[in-house]
Design a protein around this motif. Structure first.
Motif, short mmCIF file in Angstrom:
data_model
loop_
_atom_site.label_atom_id
_atom_site.label_comp_id
_atom_site.label_asym_id
_atom_site.label_seq_id
_atom_site.Cartn_x
_atom_site.Cartn_y
_atom_site.Cartn_z
N LEU A 190 0.83 -1.20 0.00
CA LEU A 190 0.00 0.00 0.00
C LEU A 190 0.87 1.26 0.00
O LEU A 190 0.57 2.24 -0.69
N LEU A 191 1.96 1.24 0.74
CA LEU A 191 2.88 2.37 0.75
C LEU A 191 3.53 2.57 -0.62
O LEU A 191 3.75 3.71 -1.05
N ALA A 192 3.84 1.46 -1.30
CA ALA A 192 4.41 1.57 -2.64
C ALA A 192 3.41 2.19 -3.60
O ALA A 192 3.79 3.01 -4.48
N LYS A 193 2.14 1.84 -3.48
CA LYS A 193 1.11 2.44 -4.32
C LYS A 193 0.98 3.94 -4.03
O LYS A 193 0.78 4.74 -4.95
N GLN A 194 1.09 4.31 -2.76
CA GLN A 194 1.04 5.73 -2.40
C GLN A 194 2.22 6.48 -3.01
O GLN A 194 2.05 7.58 -3.56
N ALA A 195 3.41 5.90 -2.93
CA ALA A 195 4.60 6.53 -3.49
C ALA A 195 4.47 6.70 -5.00
O ALA A 195 5.02 7.66 -5.57
N ALA A 196 3.74 5.79 -5.64
CA ALA A 196 3.55 5.87 -7.09
C ALA A 196 2.55 6.94 -7.49
O ALA A 196 2.46 7.31 -8.66
N GLY A 197 1.76 7.43 -6.51
CA GLY A 197 0.80 8.50 -6.82
C GLY A 197 -0.64 8.17 -6.54
O GLY A 197 -1.53 8.96 -6.86
N ALA A 198 -0.94 7.02 -5.94
CA ALA A 198 -2.32 6.70 -5.59
C ALA A 198 -2.81 7.68 -4.53
O ALA A 198 -2.05 8.09 -3.65
N ASN A 199 -4.09 8.06 -4.62
CA ASN A 199 -4.63 9.02 -3.66
C ASN A 199 -5.93 8.57 -3.02
O ASN A 199 -6.64 9.36 -2.41
N LEU A 200 -6.25 7.29 -3.14
CA LEU A 200 -7.44 6.72 -2.50
C LEU A 200 -7.28 5.21 -2.42
O LEU A 200 -6.73 4.59 -3.33
N GLY A 201 -7.75 4.62 -1.32
CA GLY A 201 -7.78 3.17 -1.20
C GLY A 201 -9.21 2.68 -1.02
O GLY A 201 -10.01 3.33 -0.35
N ILE A 202 -9.53 1.56 -1.64
CA ILE A 202 -10.84 0.92 -1.48
C ILE A 202 -10.58 -0.52 -1.06
O ILE A 202 -9.87 -1.25 -1.74
N THR A 203 -11.17 -0.93 0.06
CA THR A 203 -10.87 -2.26 0.55
C THR A 203 -11.71 -3.33 -0.14
O THR A 203 -12.81 -3.07 -0.62
N GLN A 204 -11.14 -4.50 -0.15
CA GLN A 204 -11.90 -5.69 -0.52
C GLN A 204 -12.91 -5.97 0.60
O GLN A 204 -12.86 -5.39 1.68
N LEU A 205 -13.83 -6.90 0.33
CA LEU A 205 -14.87 -7.20 1.31
C LEU A 205 -14.29 -7.73 2.62
O LEU A 205 -13.26 -8.40 2.64
N PHE A 206 -14.97 -7.41 3.69
CA PHE A 206 -14.68 -7.96 5.01
C PHE A 206 -16.02 -8.07 5.72
O PHE A 206 -17.02 -7.48 5.30
N PHE A 207 -16.06 -8.82 6.80
CA PHE A 207 -17.35 -9.11 7.44
C PHE A 207 -17.42 -8.69 8.90
O PHE A 207 -18.48 -8.78 9.51
N HIS A 208 -16.31 -8.24 9.45
CA HIS A 208 -16.30 -7.77 10.83
C HIS A 208 -15.57 -6.44 10.90
O HIS A 208 -14.52 -6.26 10.26
N ALA A 209 -16.11 -5.51 11.68
CA ALA A 209 -15.58 -4.15 11.71
C ALA A 209 -14.12 -4.11 12.11
O ALA A 209 -13.34 -3.31 11.58
N ASP A 210 -13.71 -4.96 13.05
CA ASP A 210 -12.32 -4.95 13.51
C ASP A 210 -11.35 -5.29 12.38
O ASP A 210 -10.19 -4.86 12.42
N ASP A 211 -11.80 -6.08 11.39
CA ASP A 211 -10.93 -6.39 10.26
C ASP A 211 -10.48 -5.09 9.58
O ASP A 211 -9.29 -4.91 9.29
N TYR A 212 -11.42 -4.21 9.34
CA TYR A 212 -11.10 -2.94 8.70
C TYR A 212 -10.39 -1.98 9.64
O TYR A 212 -9.38 -1.37 9.29
N LEU A 213 -10.92 -1.82 10.86
CA LEU A 213 -10.40 -0.82 11.77
C LEU A 213 -8.95 -1.10 12.17
O LEU A 213 -8.13 -0.17 12.23
#
Length: 327
Positions: A190-213
Motif C-alpha cells: 500500500l505504501l508503494a502504491k502511495q509513493a507511485a501516486g495513488a490518492n485513494l484506497g478501497i478495501t476488498q470485502l470484510f465481514f467484521h468491523a475490527d478487520d477494517y479498523l
C-alpha cells in the motif's frame, strides 16, 4: 424486520457504489434504472469493473460514458494490467481519458490459474503501482497545463499554474492479499502504491468491523496518508455468501452464515443481509472510516436500504430527471 438507524452514521458521510457491465439486453435495461437511482442518492462516484485482459473493455466504457452523459456523478474506471504491454495499457488509458473519465481504480489483476509470476505472457507490469505511475504519466502528457479565459479578450487564454489531476484509487486488503506472505507485506504494498501516486484506497470485502479498523490503524501508523474506504456488500442469500468466499478467499463469517442458512425465506435472508451491512457500516464509521464504498451487485434497492438504515439518505430516492443525452 425493522432497520435500525445508527447515530454513528448520521451526517454527511461520503459514499460510493460499484457496478459491473451488463451481460444481456435485459440486464442492460435494468442497469440503466440502477444508475439513475444510485446517482439520485448523491454518491461521490460510481465505479465500473473491467474484466481481466480487457474482456469487458467496450462494455465498461459504454457504462462509464452513460454515467458521464446522463448524470452529474463522477465515473471511476477499473483498470487491470496483468497480461498487458505498456503500449496496450497506454492506449487504453488514453481511450478512457478521451471519453471524459478522470477517476481510476488501478489493479494488477489476477494471473490465470496455473501460471507463475515472471511468465512472459503476464505482461509488462509487475504491480498495480506501476499502473498508477503510467496513468499519471499519460494524463500529464495529454494535459500538461490548464487554461483560463481572459475577460474581455474572447480568443485569448491564460495558462494556469498546475495541471488537471486524476483520482487514482487502489485496492487494499484488510485480511491480506491471497498471495501476500504477511500483513507487513500488505502495508508495504500500500505504501508503494502511495509513493507511485495513488490518492485513494478501497478495501476488498470484510465481514467484521475490527478487520477494517485494525488494518486502517496499522496503515496510518506505517505512513499511509490517503483515505481508505471500507468496501461493504449486503449479502442476501447463503448462495451469494458462498460465491463471495470462493472468489475472495476470505474466511467464512460463521455468524452471518448461520443466520442466513437457518432463515427459511428469501425475504428473511435479504433482511438479515441488509441489517448485517447496516451494522457493519455503522461500526466502521464510528471507528473513523472516511466514507463507505458499497458493492451494489447491480441492484440499487439493497444498497439504498443500507444507506437509509444508516441515516445517510435524507429523503427517499426517486428517479432523477435525466440530463440531455447529447454530449
Amino acid at each position: 424486520m425493522q432497520k435500525t438507524s445508527d447515530p454513528a452514521c448520521s451526517g454527511r458521510i461520503p459514499f460510493s457504489f460499484e457496478l459491473y457491465p451488463a451481460r444481456t439486453d435485459a440486464a442492460a435495461s435494468a442497469l440503466e434504472t440502477t444508475i439513475e437511482r444510485l446517482a439520485a442518492a448523491g454518491p461521490d462516484f460510481l465505479s465500473v469493473t473491467y474484466g481481466a485482459n480487457g474482456s469487458s473493455r467496450r462494455s465498461s466504457l459504454d457504462v462509464l460514458s452513460r454515467i458521464l452523459r446522463t448524470t452529474n456523478v463522477e465515473a471511476m474506471a477499473h483498470l487491470t494490467c496483468v497480461g498487458s504491454t505498456h503500449e496496450e495499457a497506454n492506449r487504453l488509458i488514453r481511450e478512457f481519458l478521451d471519453a471524459g473519465v478522470r477517476s481510476f481504480l488501478a489493479l494488477r489483476g489476477d494471473p490465470p490459474a496455473g501460471t507463475k509470476e515472471g511468465e512472459a505472457f503476464l505482461g509488462d507490469f509487475g504491480s498495480a503501482a506501476e499502473l498508477v505511475q503510467l496513468i499519471h504519466r499519460v494524463q500529464a502528457e495529454k494535459s500538461p497545463y490548464r487554461e483560463s479565459i481572459i475577460p474581455g479578450i474572447p480568443a485569448a487564454r491564460a495558462v494556469k499554474p498546475g495541471r488537471e489531476k486524476v483520482r487514482i484509487a487502489v485496492a487494499a486488503f484488510p485480511n491480506g492479499h491471497p498471495r501476500s506472505r504477511s500483513s507487513a507485506q500488505d502495508i508495504d504494498t500500500l505504501l508503494a502504491k502511495q509513493a507511485a501516486g495513488a490518492n485513494l484506497g478501497i478495501t476488498q470485502l470484510f465481514f467484521h468491523a475490527d478487520d477494517y479498523l485494525c488494518f486502517a490503524q496499522r496503515a496510518r501508523e506505517a505512513g499511509v496518508l490517503f483515505p481508505l474506504l471500507p468496501g461493504i456488500m449486503p449479502v442476501t442469500s447463503p448462495a451469494r455468501l458462498r460465491r463471495i468466499i470462493e472468489l475472495s478467499g476470505e474466511q467464512m463469517p460463521s455468524d452471518l452464515s448461520i443466520q442466513l442458512e437457518i432463515e427459511p425465506t428469501k425475504e428473511g435472508q435479504r433482511e438479515i443481509g441488509i441489517q448485517h451491512a447496516i451494522d457493519l457500516a455503522g461500526q466502521v464509521i464510528a471507528g473513523g472510516a472516511p466514507g463507505l464504498h458499497l458493492y451494489a451487485f447491480n441492484e440499487h434497492e439493497t444498497v439504498l436500504e443500507v444507506l437509509g438504515g444508516c441515516g445517510l439518505l435524507t429523503a427517499p430516492v426517486s428517479a432523477p430527471t435525466k440530463l440531455p443525452a447529447t454530449v
